[in-house]
Structures are given as structure tokens and as C-alpha cells.
Design a protein around this motif. Structure first.
Motif, PDB file in Angstrom:
ATOM      1  N   ALA A 182       1.379  30.305   8.005  1.00  0.00           N
ATOM      2  CA  ALA A 182       2.181  29.452   7.135  1.00  0.00           C
ATOM      3  C   ALA A 182       1.385  29.118   5.887  1.00  0.00           C
ATOM      4  CB  ALA A 182       2.600  28.176   7.849  1.00  0.00           C
ATOM      5  N   LEU A 183       2.052  29.108   4.749  1.00  0.00           N
ATOM      6  CA  LEU A 183       1.457  28.739   3.470  1.00  0.00           C
ATOM      7  C   LEU A 183       2.176  27.505   2.957  1.00  0.00           C
ATOM      8  CD1 LEU A 183      -0.274  29.459   0.870  1.00  0.00           C
ATOM      9  CD2 LEU A 183       1.777  30.677   0.092  1.00  0.00           C
ATOM     10  N   ARG A 184       1.432  26.414   2.747  1.00  0.00           N
ATOM     11  CA  ARG A 184       2.046  25.216   2.165  1.00  0.00           C
ATOM     12  C   ARG A 184       2.087  25.395   0.654  1.00  0.00           C
ATOM     13  NH1 ARG A 184      -0.599  20.189   4.463  1.00  0.00           N
ATOM     14  NH2 ARG A 184      -2.245  20.638   2.948  1.00  0.00           N
ATOM     15  N   LEU A 185       3.274  25.399   0.097  1.00  0.00           N
ATOM     16  CA  LEU A 185       3.441  25.788  -1.291  1.00  0.00           C
ATOM     17  C   LEU A 185       2.870  24.762  -2.269  1.00  0.00           C
ATOM     18  CD1 LEU A 185       6.997  27.399  -1.307  1.00  0.00           C
ATOM     19  CD2 LEU A 185       4.789  28.368  -0.660  1.00  0.00           C
ATOM     20  N   GLU A 186       2.856  23.517  -1.888  1.00  0.00           N
ATOM     21  CA  GLU A 186       2.407  22.475  -2.814  1.00  0.00           C
ATOM     22  C   GLU A 186       0.924  22.607  -3.171  1.00  0.00           C
ATOM     23  OE1 GLU A 186       6.205  21.299  -1.250  1.00  0.00           O
ATOM     24  OE2 GLU A 186       4.365  21.954  -0.242  1.00  0.00           O
ATOM     25  N   ASP A 187       0.081  23.019  -2.224  1.00  0.00           N
ATOM     26  CA  ASP A 187      -1.352  23.136  -2.502  1.00  0.00           C
ATOM     27  C   ASP A 187      -1.952  24.461  -2.045  1.00  0.00           C
ATOM     28  OD1 ASP A 187      -1.244  22.825   0.221  1.00  0.00           O
ATOM     29  OD2 ASP A 187      -2.521  21.043   0.292  1.00  0.00           O
ATOM     30  N   ARG A 188      -1.103  25.387  -1.575  1.00  0.00           N
ATOM     31  CA  ARG A 188      -1.507  26.720  -1.138  1.00  0.00           C
ATOM     32  C   ARG A 188      -2.472  26.688   0.046  1.00  0.00           C
ATOM     33  NH1 ARG A 188      -1.666  30.574  -6.576  1.00  0.00           N
ATOM     34  NH2 ARG A 188       0.433  30.001  -7.292  1.00  0.00           N
ATOM     35  N   ALA A 189      -2.379  25.656   0.853  1.00  0.00           N
ATOM     36  CA  ALA A 189      -3.179  25.583   2.073  1.00  0.00           C
ATOM     37  C   ALA A 189      -2.586  26.514   3.118  1.00  0.00           C
ATOM     38  CB  ALA A 189      -3.214  24.153   2.599  1.00  0.00           C
ATOM     39  N   LEU A 190      -3.454  27.164   3.894  1.00  0.00           N
ATOM     40  CA  LEU A 190      -3.035  28.105   4.927  1.00  0.00           C
ATOM     41  C   LEU A 190      -3.185  27.496   6.316  1.00  0.00           C
ATOM     42  CD1 LEU A 190      -4.556  31.492   3.767  1.00  0.00           C
ATOM     43  CD2 LEU A 190      -2.128  30.984   3.999  1.00  0.00           C
ATOM     44  N   PHE A 191      -2.244  27.851   7.185  1.00  0.00           N
ATOM     45  CA  PHE A 191      -2.280  27.432   8.578  1.00  0.00           C
ATOM     46  C   PHE A 191      -1.966  28.664   9.420  1.00  0.00           C
ATOM     47  CE2 PHE A 191      -0.987  23.985   5.885  1.00  0.00           C
ATOM     48  CZ  PHE A 191      -1.692  22.880   6.347  1.00  0.00           C
ATOM     49  N   LEU A 230      -3.138  39.501   5.551  1.00  0.00           N
ATOM     50  CA  LEU A 230      -3.051  38.372   4.625  1.00  0.00           C
ATOM     51  C   LEU A 230      -3.613  38.752   3.268  1.00  0.00           C
ATOM     52  CD1 LEU A 230      -2.449  35.317   4.225  1.00  0.00           C
ATOM     53  CD2 LEU A 230      -4.824  34.897   4.904  1.00  0.00           C
ATOM     54  N   GLN A 231      -2.801  38.521   2.230  1.00  0.00           N
ATOM     55  CA  GLN A 231      -3.236  38.735   0.856  1.00  0.00           C
ATOM     56  C   GLN A 231      -2.985  37.446   0.079  1.00  0.00           C
ATOM     57  OE1 GLN A 231      -4.458  41.815  -0.593  1.00  0.00           O
ATOM     58  NE2 GLN A 231      -4.660  42.388   1.552  1.00  0.00           N
ATOM     59  N   GLN A 232      -4.004  36.971  -0.617  1.00  0.00           N
ATOM     60  CA  GLN A 232      -3.882  35.775  -1.441  1.00  0.00           C
ATOM     61  C   GLN A 232      -4.395  36.086  -2.837  1.00  0.00           C
ATOM     62  OE1 GLN A 232      -5.143  31.998   0.758  1.00  0.00           O
ATOM     63  NE2 GLN A 232      -6.225  33.579   1.924  1.00  0.00           N
ATOM     64  N   ARG A 233      -3.479  36.178  -3.765  1.00  0.00           N
ATOM     65  CA  ARG A 233      -3.833  36.371  -5.156  1.00  0.00           C
ATOM     66  C   ARG A 233      -3.206  35.234  -5.959  1.00  0.00           C
ATOM     67  NH1 ARG A 233      -2.868  42.873  -6.235  1.00  0.00           N
ATOM     68  NH2 ARG A 233      -3.769  43.643  -4.265  1.00  0.00           N
ATOM     69  N   ASP A 234      -3.524  35.187  -7.216  1.00  0.00           N
ATOM     70  CA  ASP A 234      -2.998  34.107  -8.050  1.00  0.00           C
ATOM     71  C   ASP A 234      -1.480  34.099  -8.055  1.00  0.00           C
ATOM     72  OD1 ASP A 234      -3.129  31.954  -9.971  1.00  0.00           O
ATOM     73  OD2 ASP A 234      -2.590  33.424 -11.512  1.00  0.00           O
ATOM     74  N   LYS A 235      -0.883  35.284  -8.058  1.00  0.00           N
ATOM     75  CA  LYS A 235       0.567  35.371  -8.136  1.00  0.00           C
ATOM     76  C   LYS A 235       1.157  36.236  -7.033  1.00  0.00           C
ATOM     77  CE  LYS A 235       1.239  34.280 -13.004  1.00  0.00           C
ATOM     78  NZ  LYS A 235       2.047  33.076 -12.693  1.00  0.00           N
ATOM     79  N   LEU A 236       0.490  36.300  -5.899  1.00  0.00           N
ATOM     80  CA  LEU A 236       0.984  37.134  -4.807  1.00  0.00           C
ATOM     81  C   LEU A 236       0.451  36.625  -3.476  1.00  0.00           C
ATOM     82  CD1 LEU A 236       2.538  40.063  -4.800  1.00  0.00           C
ATOM     83  CD2 LEU A 236       0.327  40.802  -3.899  1.00  0.00           C
ATOM     84  N   PHE A 237       1.370  36.483  -2.503  1.00  0.00           N
ATOM     85  CA  PHE A 237       0.980  36.062  -1.160  1.00  0.00           C
ATOM     86  C   PHE A 237       1.700  36.935  -0.148  1.00  0.00           C
ATOM     87  CE2 PHE A 237       0.249  32.378  -3.785  1.00  0.00           C
ATOM     88  CZ  PHE A 237      -0.957  31.887  -3.318  1.00  0.00           C
ATOM     89  N   ALA A 238       0.938  37.718   0.618  1.00  0.00           N
ATOM     90  CA  ALA A 238       1.481  38.519   1.714  1.00  0.00           C
ATOM     91  C   ALA A 238       1.192  37.780   3.011  1.00  0.00           C
ATOM     92  CB  ALA A 238       0.844  39.902   1.727  1.00  0.00           C
ATOM     93  N   LEU A 239       2.239  37.463   3.777  1.00  0.00           N
ATOM     94  CA  LEU A 239       2.090  36.560   4.918  1.00  0.00           C
ATOM     95  C   LEU A 239       2.361  37.198   6.273  1.00  0.00           C
ATOM     96  CD1 LEU A 239       3.729  33.276   3.528  1.00  0.00           C
ATOM     97  CD2 LEU A 239       1.317  33.975   3.477  1.00  0.00           C
ATOM     98  N   ASP A 240       2.604  38.505   6.314  1.00  0.00           N
ATOM     99  CA  ASP A 240       2.769  39.152   7.613  1.00  0.00           C
ATOM    100  C   ASP A 240       1.391  39.469   8.166  1.00  0.00           C
ATOM    101  OD1 ASP A 240       3.384  40.542   9.878  1.00  0.00           O
ATOM    102  OD2 ASP A 240       4.557  42.105   8.893  1.00  0.00           O
ATOM    103  N   THR A 241       0.919  38.634   9.083  1.00  0.00           N
ATOM    104  CA  THR A 241      -0.416  38.812   9.653  1.00  0.00           C
ATOM    105  C   THR A 241      -0.351  39.331  11.080  1.00  0.00           C
ATOM    106  OG1 THR A 241      -0.378  36.405  10.025  1.00  0.00           O
ATOM    107  CG2 THR A 241      -1.637  37.205   8.153  1.00  0.00           C
ATOM    108  N   GLY A 242       0.741  40.038  11.395  1.00  0.00           N
ATOM    109  CA  GLY A 242       0.814  40.808  12.631  1.00  0.00           C
ATOM    110  C   GLY A 242       0.791  39.992  13.901  1.00  0.00           C
ATOM    111  N   CYS A 243       1.474  38.856  13.918  1.00  0.00           N
ATOM    112  CA  CYS A 243       1.492  38.039  15.132  1.00  0.00           C
ATOM    113  C   CYS A 243       1.921  38.873  16.331  1.00  0.00           C
ATOM    114  CB  CYS A 243       2.427  36.843  14.945  1.00  0.00           C
ATOM    115  SG  CYS A 243       2.593  35.781  16.400  1.00  0.00           S
ATOM    116  N   LEU A 244       2.981  39.639  16.156  1.00  0.00           N
ATOM    117  CA  LEU A 244       3.537  40.402  17.265  1.00  0.00           C
ATOM    118  C   LEU A 244       2.546  41.424  17.826  1.00  0.00           C
ATOM    119  CD1 LEU A 244       6.084  41.065  18.954  1.00  0.00           C
ATOM    120  CD2 LEU A 244       6.658  42.741  17.197  1.00  0.00           C
ATOM    121  N   TRP A 245       1.646  41.893  16.969  1.00  0.00           N
ATOM    122  CA  TRP A 245       0.701  42.941  17.379  1.00  0.00           C
ATOM    123  C   TRP A 245      -0.641  42.357  17.802  1.00  0.00           C
ATOM    124  CZ3 TRP A 245       4.562  45.738  17.673  1.00  0.00           C
ATOM    125  CH2 TRP A 245       5.514  45.804  16.656  1.00  0.00           C
TER     126      TRP A 245
END
Length: 277
Positions: A252-261, A231-246
């Protein structure tokens, strides 16, 4: 109404359904952005693909390398790899409908405030240029002779973009950048062998998003593909592959307020752990 961007699902049907419950997803109200690689390696690839197709009216999906692999295997231009979970899709009575729809999904989604790709963007590309180049590949994938493209799609060369590229060389670079890119050098030369963590990047290379002068730096980009990055969270960058399979999590990132689930990987999805690619 809420919009949720979700990292690489890779056939993890139970984890995906758990995450949808966690965010209280309502298809009559909400939208999903999926960063690609919705199938393969998890135990429920067919179930995920069917669910996404059923809810396609409220989904924006970009193609990932595993999605293209599934399509190419189905068309007979590639062999299944060890650990693939594509057979249920290949044997399904609705496979042609499902894979035909998947094949015509884009490589980039520009939603205005956010832009979504599966893997990355080459440093020379503005968002406008990237969108135009992605459309060239989409045209090839959705044309009547799409099999000609699939037959020549694979390969690591050329590894560097040039506006002068033509034909399959041009389309291959575009496809590789959008679906396979992790690191490159300042000239935009891609290295496809590296799949590790930031601390292990070979000398002379950087993550694509850290290249100085990257032409897409003013856009807020959401991507996946790089499970070792996490997981990477920057002002203008979001990496969302958090290796579920591994054995990691599905994010999930809610775009309206950038809340993470996040939800943990279900053992029903990944009963065995294998080397990620």
C-alpha cells in the motif's frame, strides 16, 4: 483522512485484511485506490470482491485483466484457466450484482495529483486522451449489449494504436493497453508475450514508462500488473504489484506522504505457487 493505493490483490483475502489492519484503514475516514486484478488465483476471490463491493463508496478501482477474465468466464465467452479461483464467484447467489458492478468500473482514475491504471499507457496518449479512450471501453462494457463487446474482446491484434482505428479493433487496443501492457517499442507496438524482469526485455522494446517522448510523462502514475517488475518508486511513477500471490508482499502507498506499507503473503491465500500471468 488518508488515501491508500494498493497493488494487485488477486483474491488474497487474508493478506488484504492484514494490510488493512496494518494501515489502520477506517472506512468512515479513509479511501482506497485499487490498481485492478482484485480477483483470481488467490483462495479468497469471492471474499475480496464482496468486501470491495460493500465498501465501494470509499473505493476507486480500475479494471485489470483478471477482473475482465472473471466477467468473461461468467458470461460464457472464455474458459477458466488452470489455477483460476473463480468458481466461488460463479456459484455465488449475488454473482450478478457483484460482477455487474465490477464490469462498470473504469480503466483509468485521474485523481488530479495521481493517475491510476492497471497496466500502462501507450506513449502516444496524454492523460486527457487516455481518459477519453477509456470512456469508450467503459461505455461498451456498461451498455445493454455489453456481451457483444466481451465476445470480441480477446486478441493481440492490432498491437499498435492509431487514431484511425474503428470498431472492435479500436476498443481491443485500448483495453489491451490499459490491462495488459508491459513493454512496447518506440512506435507503441505492444508485446504481450513478455512477462519477465527488466533485464530480460527483448531487443527493441522497453517498459512502457521508459519510452522517450511518452506523452503522459508529466503525470504521476500508479499501476500494477507486472509482478516480475516489483516495487518501483520514482518521482512520477509507482509500480505496486509486489507479487503477493507468488509469495511476495501486498503493498500500500499512502498518497499524502508516499509512505509505504507491506505485509507478507499469507499461506491461506496462496497454498500453491503457479506461473504468474
Amino acid at each position: 483522512m488518508a488515501t491508500y493505493a494498493i497493488g494487485d490483490i488477486q483474491g488474497c483475502h487474508f493478506s488484504f485484511q492484514h494490510l488493512l489492519s496494518e494501515i489502520q484503514f477506517n472506512p468512515s475516514r479513509d479511501r482506497l485506490w485499487l490498481v485492478g486484478d482484485i480477483v483470481n488465483r488467490g483462495a479468497g476471490s469471492l471474499e475480496v470482491l464482496r468486501w470491495v463491493y460493500q465498501h465501494r463508496a470509499v473505493i476507486n478501482l480500475v479494471l485489470g485483466n483478471h477482473d475482465l477474465h472473471a466477467i468473461t468466464v461468467a458470461e460464457g465467452f472464455a474458459k477458466a484457466h488452470r489455477g483460476d479461483t473463480l468458481q466461488a464467484i460463479l456459484d455465488a447467489p449475488d454473482r450478478d450484482v457483484l460482477l455487474g458492478w465490477l464490469r462498470c468500473q473504469p480503466l483509468i482514475h485521474d485523481g488530479g495529483e495521481y493517475v491510476m491504471v492497471h497496466a500502462g499507457l501507450l506513449p502516444q496518449w496524454t492523460i486527457q486522451a487516455a481518459t477519453s479512450l477509456a470512456a469508450e471501453v467503459s461505455q461498451a462494457l456498461c451498455s445493454d449489449d455489453y456481451r457483444d463487446f466481451l465476445a470480441q474482446m480477446y486478441g493481440n491484434q492490432p498491437a499498435t494504436w492509431s487514431d484511425e482505428l474503428e470498431g472492435m479493433d479500436r476498443l481491443r487496443v485500448i483495453t489491451n493497453a490499459f490491462t495488459r501492457l508491459r513493454i512496447c517499442n518506440d512506435a507503441g507496438e505492444m508485446d504481450f508475450k513478455f512477462k519477465g524482469e527488466l533485464s530480460d526485455i527483448p531487443q527493441g522494446y522497453q517498459p512502457w514508462f521508459d519510452i522517450a517522448g511518452r506523452q503522459s510523462k508529466d503525470a504521476t502514475i500508479i499501476f500494477g500488473h507486472w509482478s516480475a517488475l516489483g516495487l518501483q518508486q520514482r518521482d512520477k511513477l509507482f509500480a505496486l504489484d509486489t507479487g503477493c500471490l507468488w509469495g511476495g508482499q501486498l503493498t500500500a502507498l499512502r498518497l499524502e506522504d508516499r509512505a509505504l506499507f507491506q505485509v507478507p503473503c499469507s499461506l491461506e491465500d496462496a497454498p500453491q505457487l503457479i506461473t504468474p500471468d
